[in-house]
Design an enzyme around this catalytic site. Structure first.
Site, PDB file in Angstrom:
ATOM      1  N   LYS A  40       0.817  -1.218   0.000  1.00 56.23           N
ATOM      2  CA  LYS A  40       0.000   0.000   0.000  1.00 56.23           C
ATOM      3  C   LYS A  40       0.849   1.266   0.000  1.00 56.23           C
ATOM      4  O   LYS A  40       0.361   2.336  -0.363  1.00 56.23           O
ATOM      5  CB  LYS A  40      -0.942   0.013   1.205  1.00 56.23           C
ATOM      6  CG  LYS A  40      -0.280   0.181   2.559  1.00 56.23           C
ATOM      7  CD  LYS A  40      -1.296   0.188   3.687  1.00 56.23           C
ATOM      8  CE  LYS A  40      -0.634   0.334   5.054  1.00 56.23           C
ATOM      9  NZ  LYS A  40       0.067   1.590   5.223  1.00 56.23           N
ATOM     10  N   ASP A  41       2.111   1.158   0.424  1.00 49.88           N
ATOM     11  CA  ASP A  41       2.985   2.336   0.480  1.00 49.88           C
ATOM     12  C   ASP A  41       3.636   2.658  -0.860  1.00 49.88           C
ATOM     13  O   ASP A  41       4.163   3.764  -1.041  1.00 49.88           O
ATOM     14  CB  ASP A  41       4.090   2.136   1.521  1.00 49.88           C
ATOM     15  CG  ASP A  41       3.565   2.140   2.942  1.00 49.88           C
ATOM     16  OD1 ASP A  41       2.477   2.711   3.173  1.00 49.88           O
ATOM     17  OD2 ASP A  41       4.243   1.576   3.828  1.00 49.88           O
ATOM     18  N   ARG A  67       1.392  10.157  14.459  1.00 44.42           N
ATOM     19  CA  ARG A  67       2.497   9.551  13.712  1.00 44.42           C
ATOM     20  C   ARG A  67       3.300   8.657  14.638  1.00 44.42           C
ATOM     21  O   ARG A  67       3.066   8.600  15.829  1.00 44.42           O
ATOM     22  CB  ARG A  67       3.401  10.650  13.113  1.00 44.42           C
ATOM     23  CG  ARG A  67       2.784  11.460  11.982  1.00 44.42           C
ATOM     24  CD  ARG A  67       2.595  10.643  10.708  1.00 44.42           C
ATOM     25  NE  ARG A  67       3.808   9.967  10.312  1.00 44.42           N
ATOM     26  CZ  ARG A  67       4.806  10.520   9.624  1.00 44.42           C
ATOM     27  NH1 ARG A  67       4.734  11.780   9.277  1.00 44.42           N
ATOM     28  NH2 ARG A  67       5.874   9.819   9.291  1.00 44.42           N
ATOM     29  N   ARG A  80      -8.226   8.802   4.240  1.00 42.83           N
ATOM     30  CA  ARG A  80      -9.204   7.742   3.968  1.00 42.83           C
ATOM     31  C   ARG A  80      -9.916   7.345   5.255  1.00 42.83           C
ATOM     32  O   ARG A  80     -11.149   7.236   5.290  1.00 42.83           O
ATOM     33  CB  ARG A  80      -8.485   6.531   3.348  1.00 42.83           C
ATOM     34  CG  ARG A  80      -9.372   5.290   3.195  1.00 42.83           C
ATOM     35  CD  ARG A  80      -8.555   4.094   2.719  1.00 42.83           C
ATOM     36  NE  ARG A  80      -7.496   3.764   3.647  1.00 42.83           N
ATOM     37  CZ  ARG A  80      -7.646   3.045   4.753  1.00 42.83           C
ATOM     38  NH1 ARG A  80      -8.846   2.574   5.075  1.00 42.83           N
ATOM     39  NH2 ARG A  80      -6.620   2.774   5.537  1.00 42.83           N
ATOM     40  N   ARG A  81      -9.137   7.107   6.302  1.00 36.57           N
ATOM     41  CA  ARG A  81      -9.744   6.735   7.579  1.00 36.57           C
ATOM     42  C   ARG A  81     -10.531   7.887   8.173  1.00 36.57           C
ATOM     43  O   ARG A  81     -11.628   7.706   8.700  1.00 36.57           O
ATOM     44  CB  ARG A  81      -8.650   6.263   8.542  1.00 36.57           C
ATOM     45  CG  ARG A  81      -8.051   4.918   8.155  1.00 36.57           C
ATOM     46  CD  ARG A  81      -6.851   4.552   8.997  1.00 36.57           C
ATOM     47  NE  ARG A  81      -6.324   3.229   8.636  1.00 36.57           N
ATOM     48  CZ  ARG A  81      -5.050   2.891   8.696  1.00 36.57           C
ATOM     49  NH1 ARG A  81      -4.147   3.772   9.110  1.00 36.57           N
ATOM     50  NH2 ARG A  81      -4.663   1.674   8.345  1.00 36.57           N
ATOM     51  N   ARG A  98       1.941   4.505  18.563  1.00 39.08           N
ATOM     52  CA  ARG A  98       0.543   4.923  18.450  1.00 39.08           C
ATOM     53  C   ARG A  98      -0.325   4.244  19.522  1.00 39.08           C
ATOM     54  O   ARG A  98      -1.196   4.880  20.122  1.00 39.08           O
ATOM     55  CB  ARG A  98       0.019   4.616  17.053  1.00 39.08           C
ATOM     56  CG  ARG A  98       0.763   5.363  15.957  1.00 39.08           C
ATOM     57  CD  ARG A  98       0.125   5.163  14.603  1.00 39.08           C
ATOM     58  NE  ARG A  98       1.026   5.584  13.535  1.00 39.08           N
ATOM     59  CZ  ARG A  98       0.657   5.824  12.283  1.00 39.08           C
ATOM     60  NH1 ARG A  98      -0.612   5.673  11.935  1.00 39.08           N
ATOM     61  NH2 ARG A  98       1.529   6.192  11.380  1.00 39.08           N
ATOM     62  N   CYS A 122      -1.826   7.849  -3.030  1.00 39.13           N
ATOM     63  CA  CYS A 122      -1.876   6.938  -1.887  1.00 39.13           C
ATOM     64  C   CYS A 122      -2.491   7.578  -0.638  1.00 39.13           C
ATOM     65  O   CYS A 122      -2.986   6.879   0.239  1.00 39.13           O
ATOM     66  CB  CYS A 122      -0.462   6.457  -1.539  1.00 39.13           C
ATOM     67  SG  CYS A 122       0.336   5.478  -2.822  1.00 39.13           S
TER      68      CYS A 122
END
Length: 305
Positions: free
Chosen positions: A81-82, A148, A130-131, A154, A241
């Site tokens: 995904k990155d 971050r 997106r989230r 996190r 992305c």
């Protein structure tokens, strides 16, 4: 090959993912030895800037790709995904594998079973548009603030009460053996993941035929088809992305269902689409999904979002 040099990020998760690739190759090449080359990406260095404020592609991958191009490594391991949607010059994805989990999950200090149980005006840490868009489309009262750092960082911020919750990719949580911290998993058909989320991508130089032959043996067809279908939708609508776009390609036997959404970053304007067809027509289905999204105003939404 007697020795394979592998370029990867230096985080705990990246090294675990690299070990997955090492094990997959070793099963078929028992005499091969490996050298792990740890590289700090720009994303590892700059841990403060929200992801959606990054203008450059390859924030987590470009330094690793550079090492591969310069023959400092034979292959590179990425979270698929990155990887930027545009193909990297001189490099190809030789294998896609281990996409067992594509869904997101929510981590909350007090275990809950749904978003409805978060407090009114709750503070959720996420650096993903997106989230953020999906959270706010379900719960407009939530405060989505940038967060971050690596997965452990996190989770610690949530446990210390700096955030009421955070949303992370379940695949990373599972690989780090931290599933006991998860409150609940989102259904990927409802809370759509990032294209190719959960899959590992192994890059090699396009002219390194020996390495590419070796990688073809560990390529997982389902992981590749689902990931590439999702990424193709993203490419066709010209989204990056870090945009508020989610795509999920669900394989069921000979059929493929594609779910997609495009939104503004505050989740007030949302486009959701779903199509189904033959798995062998995955590229055509991705084209159709992109066309449907664009007809519904996806380009304008992304431009103005």
């Amino acid at each position: 090959m007697d020795m394979i040099r592998i370029a990867t990020r230096s985080s705990s998760l990246a090294l675990i993912q690299t070990q997955t690739v090492v094990e997959a190759i070793s099963k078929r090449n028992r005499k091969t030895e490996f050298e792990i080359i740890e590289i700090k990406s720009q994303g590892d260095i700059d841990k403060k800037k929200p992801l959606w404020k990054l203008s450059e592609a390859g924030f987590f991958t470009s330094a690793i790709e550079a090492a591969l191009r310069e023959n400092q490594a034979d292959i590179a391991v990425h979270s698929y995904k990155d990887l930027p949607i545009e193909a990297a010059n001189g490099l190809v994805v030789g294998a896609v594998l281990d996409r067992r989990y594509c869904q997101d999950c929510l981590i909350c200090k007090n275990k809950i079973k749904s978003l409805d149980e978060l407090p009114k005006g709750g503070k959720v840490g996420t650096s993903s548009l997106r989230r953020k868009a999906q959270l706010l489309s379900f719960r407009p009262d939530l405060r989505c603030e940038p967060i971050r750092g690596n997965v452990h960082t996190r989770i610690n911020q949530v446990e210390k009460g700096e955030f009421d919750a955070t949303v992370l990719a379940y695949a990373g949580i599972e690989r780090l053996e931290l599933t006991d911290t998860v409150s609940f998993e989102f259904k990927p058909t409802e809370f759509l993941p990032s294209p190719a989320q959960g899959a590992l991508a192994v890059q090699a130089r396009a002219n390194d035929h020996e390495v590419l032959k070796l990688l073809s043996a560990i390529d997982d067809a389902k992981s590749r088809v689902s990931s590439d279908t999702e990424r193709l939708v993203l490419h066709k609508i010209k989204a990056g992305c870090h945009t508020p776009v989610g795509v999920y390609a669900k394989i069921e036997g000979e059929f493929l269902e594609i779910y997609a959404f495009v939104a503004d970053e505050n989740g007030k304007n949302v486009i959701r689409k779903k199509i189904k067809g033959q798995l062998k027509a995955a590229v055509k289905l991705a084209d159709e999904m992109a066309s449907e999204l664009l007809k519904s105003g996806a380009a304008e939404l992304l431009k103005n979002g």
